[in-house]
Scaffold this active site. Sequence first.
Site, PDB file in Angstrom:
ATOM      1  N   SER A  34     -31.753  49.319  84.185  1.00  0.00           N
ATOM      2  CA  SER A  34     -32.209  48.440  85.354  1.00  0.00           C
ATOM      3  C   SER A  34     -32.105  49.206  86.825  1.00  0.00           C
ATOM      4  O   SER A  34     -32.850  48.966  87.662  1.00  0.00           O
ATOM      5  CB  SER A  34     -31.051  47.263  85.472  1.00  0.00           C
ATOM      6  OG  SER A  34     -30.341  47.786  86.028  1.00  0.00           O
ATOM      7  N   LYS A  82     -26.823  46.058  91.373  1.00  0.00           N
ATOM      8  CA  LYS A  82     -28.002  45.915  91.861  1.00  0.00           C
ATOM      9  C   LYS A  82     -28.198  46.315  93.325  1.00  0.00           C
ATOM     10  O   LYS A  82     -27.308  46.530  93.831  1.00  0.00           O
ATOM     11  CB  LYS A  82     -28.481  44.546  91.724  1.00  0.00           C
ATOM     12  CG  LYS A  82     -28.470  44.030  90.403  1.00  0.00           C
ATOM     13  CD  LYS A  82     -29.284  44.516  89.491  1.00  0.00           C
ATOM     14  CE  LYS A  82     -29.234  43.896  88.032  1.00  0.00           C
ATOM     15  NZ  LYS A  82     -29.943  44.761  86.931  1.00  0.00           N
TER      16      LYS A  82
END
Length: 171
Positions: A34, A82
């Site tokens: 990711s 993230k």
Amino acid sequence: MYTKALSAAFAVAVPVTLTALDMFGYVAKVEGASMQPNLNPEQQKSSDYVYLNRWIAKTFQFERGEIVSLISPSSPEQRLIKRIIALEGDKVKTLSYKNRHVTVPVGHCWIEGDHHGQSLDSNLFGPVPLALITAKASHIVWPPGRWTRLENRTELRRVKQPSQYFLFTTD
């Protein structure tokens, strides 16, 4: 006698070490795709390890573009890493969220992975409470060939900050 001294040292060392890890930070393995290409590039055979600074995250002073570690809002036993895309008050043009445009509420942020097609992020579960952020990732510490400071990177074309809003008044 030797055993007693070793036991006493262990009894002090373990709580001090655990407190230091909880207060200051630790090294964590980054798993998944990711955050590619910035973390775990495709051509790399092993995972990146990053330093997660817990001390600085306790201030709740976050900036757009910072990489953070957080508790997953949809699965609390899972930890995510993230990038902060937007902060409270910002208007975000989302990639795949149920609403095309979202204003980030007070006390929240919008997070996304750098590899949008491989990321479970705010485009799935919406704005994230700042209280779920546990640390800021500051450096890649392993493998040695990738040692580097993690830089803030933002996608400003998709985010409007409150200072960019137009105010209309009727007199």
